[in-house]
Each structure stands twice: as C-alpha cells, then as structure tokens.
Design an enzyme around this catalytic site. Structure first.
Site, short mmCIF file in Angstrom:
data_model
loop_
_atom_site.label_atom_id
_atom_site.label_comp_id
_atom_site.label_asym_id
_atom_site.label_seq_id
_atom_site.Cartn_x
_atom_site.Cartn_y
_atom_site.Cartn_z
CB SER A 145 -0.93 -0.05 1.22
OG SER A 145 -1.91 0.93 1.18
NE ARG A 215 -8.89 1.48 11.85
CZ ARG A 215 -7.83 1.00 11.24
NH1 ARG A 215 -7.32 1.63 10.19
NH2 ARG A 215 -7.25 -0.10 11.66
CG ASP A 346 -6.50 -3.62 -3.23
OD1 ASP A 346 -7.28 -2.68 -2.99
OD2 ASP A 346 -5.29 -3.60 -2.95
CG HIS A 379 -5.81 -2.07 0.33
ND1 HIS A 379 -4.86 -2.12 -0.67
CD2 HIS A 379 -5.30 -1.25 1.29
CE1 HIS A 379 -3.82 -1.35 -0.31
NE2 HIS A 379 -4.07 -0.82 0.87
CG ASP A 380 -7.52 -6.04 5.66
OD1 ASP A 380 -6.83 -5.06 5.96
OD2 ASP A 380 -7.99 -6.82 6.49
#
Lengths: 403, 403
Positions: A145, A215, A346, A379-380
């Site tokens: 990232s 968040r 992602d 993305h995680d």
C-alpha cells in the site's frame, strides 16, 4: 535513533532534532549486504515482526508485529538470512517524531504545526537511518500500500542503494476516488469541534468523533464487497445484547495496525433474523457493530494530526507528475529488480494500478516479476495469511535476492 | 393531501393526521387506467418533472423536477398519454409530514420522535393517496434506487393494483457494504454535537458537520471510479482562488435532489499541475473542492432526521427475509409485468443485484424485460440523460403499457 541535522522537506520546510524509531530482526552480515528495509502503510509502525513480552516475560496481548506472517525465522522474508529493519515514519504517533511531540523551536507540542511530510521525505529520512547503521545498499526494500509507494520511491531517489524492490498492493498514485475517501476522513476530523485546528492537545481533548468516522470509512474500503457479504451480510445483532456492545473490552497495549481481517470481533452473538428495533440510532446489523467497534478502538490510540499527515502523503505521491504524467519516463531512473503483487478484489489499489507500474518498468527493460493473487479480502489481503501470496514472496527472496 | 386516519406502521408504531405532498402531470383518463406513480429515492421529492415559476412567471433557478429527462410531454413516460403522480414520502423534509413538523400528540416538533418508516409503510401511504384520488389500478409504478424498491414492494403488497413495475438501478436488499456506508453517514450525523439526539430544532442549531460528511460519502458512492477519474482525476485547484470556494454561490429554492452528474461545479478554475500548498487542511485537488461544495450545499437544505430515516428504510428493505431468504418465493406474489434496468458501472446497486430480481421473477414465470445499460456514470446514471436508457424506457411504455 536521534538525528541532529536538519532534514529539508519537499514542501520547502524542514525538521531538525528528530527521532526515528526502528526495530531490527536477524543479523547484519559482514559485508552488510543482507539488509531488507520494510516500509509501513497508513497506521502501522516499526514493529514489523515478532511479539513483545511484558515485565514477567509473557507475550503481551495484541503485540504481534503487523507483518509477522511475512517476516521472521523461516518465513518468506527469512530473518535467518536477512537483516530486516522496520522503521516508523516521521509524523507517526508510534515512536518517531510526530505531531504529539515537542517542537524544539517553540518548546510546544507540534500539533497542526508539524510539517507536511511526503513519501519522498520519508525515504530521505530512512536513508539517513541506513547511513547511521553503516548500510549503503539494501538487498531489498519492501512495503504494501503506502509502504509500496515508499519502496518505489527508494528505487528512484536512491537507485544505487536498492537491489530489489517488493511493491505489494500499491499504485503509482492515488486516483480521484481514493483522494475523495481521504478527504472525507480528513473533513470528519478537522470539523470535529474537539480538533481545535489541530491544537487539541492544549485543550485536553481528542477529536475522537472524527477519528471514528475516518476509521469506519477506511475499514469499508480495505475490505472487498464479497468478503464483507460473507463475513457480515445482513446478519443482525442479538437485540438483548446490543447495549453491551457500546462498552468496549479492555485493551492491552495499543495495536499499531488495525487489521480488520485479522482482528476478532467484540463477542456479540449474531442472529440471522430477529425482530428489528426500528431505530435510526441503535445497532441493528452486525456490520454496524463491527464498524463502530473498530472506530471506537482506533480513536483511543491514533493521533488525529498523524492521520491527516499520512493521508496527505498518499495524496501527494505521484512520481510521474514531474514527467508530464509519463510513468515510464519517471521510472527510467530505477535500477532495482522488482516484484509486484496485487490482489484481485482490492478496489482501493486495484491490480490495474500495479500493472501500470509493471508496464512502465518493462518499457525501461527492467527485471520485473508480477503476481496477481486471486484473494477475496480486498486491500486488506496484503496483511493476511494467504499461501499463494506468501509463496510468491518466499520464492522471490529465495531464488532472486542474494546476500 | 391530508389524512386523518391512523396509518399503522411496520414497526408497530403508527402515525396520524399526516399530509402527503404530491404533484401530478397529464390528465387522468375516464376509466382511470393511465396513472403512473413515481417513487423517489433518498433525497428527492414529489417534484418529479417540469419547472416551477416565480411570481413574475419566470422559471425558478434549479427548480427542474428530478426526473425531468424521463417524464413530460413526448418524453419516455409521456404525460400526453399518462397521468403521472409524484409523491413525497412520509419522513421527508420536502413537504410531506416529517421530523421537522409538529407531532399532533405532543404539539412539539417530532425530531427524533418521528416514527421509523419502511418501504412498505411508504407504499401503504401511497396506496391511501391513490384511494383518495379514486385510482384503483396503476398502469405502472416506477422508481430508481430506493424508488425501485418501492415499485417492487407495490407488486407484493398490492399485486392487483399494479399492471407494470419499472425498477431502475435497484436491488432486492442492501448488501453489507451499502449498510456500512449508510451507517458511517448516520454516525457522522448522530455524533455531531449539534445533533442533540435528534432534537436539534429545540436548540436552534443544525448538525451541518454530520450532514456534510454524510453527503460527501454519498457522492463518492453514486459515481463510478471511471467517471470520477475522468471528471476530476488528480486535477488541482488554482492556488490563488481556493479561498473563494468556501463561499457558496447564492442558492434559489432548495434543489430537492442533488444530482452530482448533472450539477455544475462552483466555478473554480482548475489546473493540471501547480505547486502544492503542502497543507493537510486546505484544498489541493478539484475532487476535494467538489465534495466540500456538495456537502456544504446539502447541509443547508436537508434535514438530518430525514437522512437517518431514509437510510434506515433502505437498510430494512428485504422482501425475501420473511421467506428464509428465498427471493423467488417472496416474489411469487407479484402479478405485474416488469421492466428492470441497471447500469454497468453502478457499484452501489450493481447489475448483479438487478439480475437477482430478474431471476426470481423468471422463476415465477413472470413477464420481465431487463436492460443492462453500458454507462460510465455509476449509480447516478439513473438520473442522467442517456439515449439508450431513455430509449429502453420509452419503448417499454410505448409498446407494453396500455392505458
């Protein structure tokens, strides 16, 4: 490590008398050729691998390094072979000098006066750390990232100091949608009445409302639609236990990287179907409960000014901009060999963006390996255990990265 | 239209002495067989087509109906042929009884005490309006997004009163990601210190911070990644003019539906590349400026409690839930003929979701037409002028919907 010399920044400002927190794993070999630098993403730290022990020698709860699946003895980046360095970036709230610390020029907490730092500035600061450690050339620089952007920037700013760059789930710049999500998160923070223009420390308050919203938005974008449906779908929370959910379980040491995929949920039982409460403010669905919990937890440990700084560093990164948008031209300076990895689901840093980097490197006849991992986690995925992903990195380090 | 009778709601609560605002276009024919009911989505109103004139007979700025491309004389839903009814839903802030109005039981403003309303409740209220207008059977019921959910619900609650249902850019329920975005928007509103638990009217304040964030999130999700890159990309704002952007141009009458694709931007010049300001709080990119502008504008005219109510109605809608999740079973009650339309780049209500409805209807041997329009504009496409989209609806009404 303390640095006395002034570090000039891309903005024209500078910073002096700063510290960088770092952690190392493995042993630097005699000719100092086995160093691997790990660059962190939005809300992580220098604590890349291993666990911390408390005073009695017990493993601290949630003290596992954020890339512990990747780095350690016998792991894909094998610390029996490599000397791995995790470094916390300037502007962070996890050890290196950041907005929560004292500005030596004013003797007051920096707050909003902390200078804006860029990916390029971080790389310059990291290079000074390597100088201080007596390491000229990295066997590899690696990150996911925003960390991948730093790895890419290393190959452009210090092409003779990097033999390999491993760029995971990254992009050559943020697209409009990514900037948009960052901007909403920033606005949530800066319009929180407790933000006080970034000088909230003086008022003894924290802009927790804004951090929670920031968040929650982040979590949505780190997960794929598919995995969110699979994990949460339309599952409801059990009506009788909802009230307990607003009281969070006690936390141990802060957890420098919130890993939505890896973390356990607060233990609220779920039910597939139950009478709704018909309320606009209570929690009805498990996904709401999850997001509130993650937002609350984050707001307890993360610094608001750091959040602004790091999202801005993401926004600004764009090595092609100095070349009229021509990425191939921009990457012609790179001399390293590359491994790029992306993940099929992602949507924040999609495979398409990694392929732009691959193409630009190939345009320059660079040595590039590229793996697009079919993974459900969005993305995680770059932080999670996935045999194919870890296997690719392991193979690359085993077969290509000599020491 | 005022309704004296109590309307029982799905939640078990009820509402009495309420008004529904509605607008009609065209002429109801003698046998009352040409009525088309239009159901609105999140932040629209009964003002579906045409324009409003001011006292001097001039067209009011931004007073165009929200589906004026679709409905009018000679348009796809031709008001020379059909009697079109636009109705504002209960809980709205645009005319029908909602949280900003007086609760007859307490003689105070409803605020957070306005009962939670569902898609099914809206349909019941709409059916009473039709009763009052003396219309038993609709030639068609039609809506996009949340409006499409109402159209679908009509075919289940009143199968004998609907001959055709036109369901555009909709879904049989929200998935986890959609609920997640709604929840973040709601939390931004409810944690705004000016929200006061929904009773902000008493304090003479409005939770504008929260509304701005909610709207910014909404805008991101209504647009496709592609169109956002095309319209904004990484375009910067001209540094010298940024300050002027925070002053909004004067608005005329409120614009009941914010159409991101159709609205003009505030006239800030854009530049492709300029020196950054290196600031975490100023606007650097055009996309930031656009989102702030849209958020500011929305916060001036939209009611916070209405936003909560409408997003909750979206969350709750799930006709299959009473059938163990079996949508085919749930839709077996429908007798209408259907046209479904989806848009290729709509990631909020993706074509996949429309196809679920199509499949469930086909499982029941219903007459279904389905068009998947290749359009770049994301979810917003359902409000925009697109020749293929409008052509499909025109053909359907011309060839299938008799009067």
């Amino acid at each position: 490590m303390h640095f006395k010399d002034v570090l000039p920044l891309q903005s024209g400002a500078s910073i002096r008398a700063y510290d960088l927190s770092y952690e190392t794993y493995g042993v630097l070999n005699a000719d100092k050729s086995n160093a691997v630098l790990i660059c962190h993403a939005l809300n992580a730290s220098h604590h890349v691998a291993g666990v911390y022990l408390d005073e009695s020698g017990q493993v601290k709860a949630k003290s596992e390094g954020w890339w512990d699946t990747m780095i350690g003895p016998g792991k894909p980046v094998d610390t029996n072979r490599f000397f791995v360095i995790g470094v916390n970036n300037l502007g962070s709230c996890f050890g290196s000098t950041g907005p929560m610390q004292i500005n030596p020029d004013t003797q007051e907490v920096y707050g909003a006066d902390f200078p804006v730092v860029t990916v390029e500035d971080w790389v310059d600061a990291q290079a000074r750390l390597l100088d201080a450690l007596g390491i000229h050339t990295l066997a590899a620089v690696m990150g996911g990232s925003l960390g991948g952007m730093q790895a890419l920037a290393w190959t452009l700013q210090h092409p003779d100091r990097v033999r390999h760059a491993v760029v995971v789930a990254s992009a050559p710049n943020l697209n409009a949608e990514n900037i948009a999500f960052n901007e909403v998160a920033r606005r949530a923070i800066t319009t929180d009445p407790d933000f006080h223009g970034g000088h909230f420390y003086r008022y003894g308050v924290l802009p927790k409302r804004g951090l929670r919203i920031a968040r929650m938005i982040g979590h949505i974008t780190y997960l794929s639609d598919d995995v969110m449906n699979e994990k949460f779908g339309r599952l409801q929370v059990a009506p009788t236990l909802v009230a307990s959910r607003t009281t969070l379980p006690p936390e141990g040491a802060h957890f420098p990287l919130g890993r939505p995929g890896g973390e356990t949920l607060a233990p609220t039982p779920t039910v597939t179907s139950s009478p709704f409460k018909y309320s606009t403010q209570d929690v009805e669905f498990q996904i709401e409960s999850y997001l509130r919990y993650q937002g609350d937890k984050f707001s307890e440990y993360f610094d608001a000014n750091t959040y602004l700084l790091i999202t801005r560093a993401l926004d600004y990164f764009d090595p092609a901009s100095a070349y009229g948008g021509n990425l191939s031209l921009a990457l012609s300076k790179a001399k390293a060999k590359f491994l790029l990895v992306s993940f099929s689901t992602d949507w924040r840093f999609s495979p398409k963006r990694s392929r732009e980097i691959v193409k630009a490197l190939l345009d320059n006849q660079r040595d590039v390996s590229y793996a697009e991992i079919d993974a459900p986690h969005g993305h995680d995925a770059f932080l999670l255990e996935d045999a194919r992903y870890l296997g690719v990195v392991r193979s690359y380090f085993n077969s290509k990265v000599g020491v």
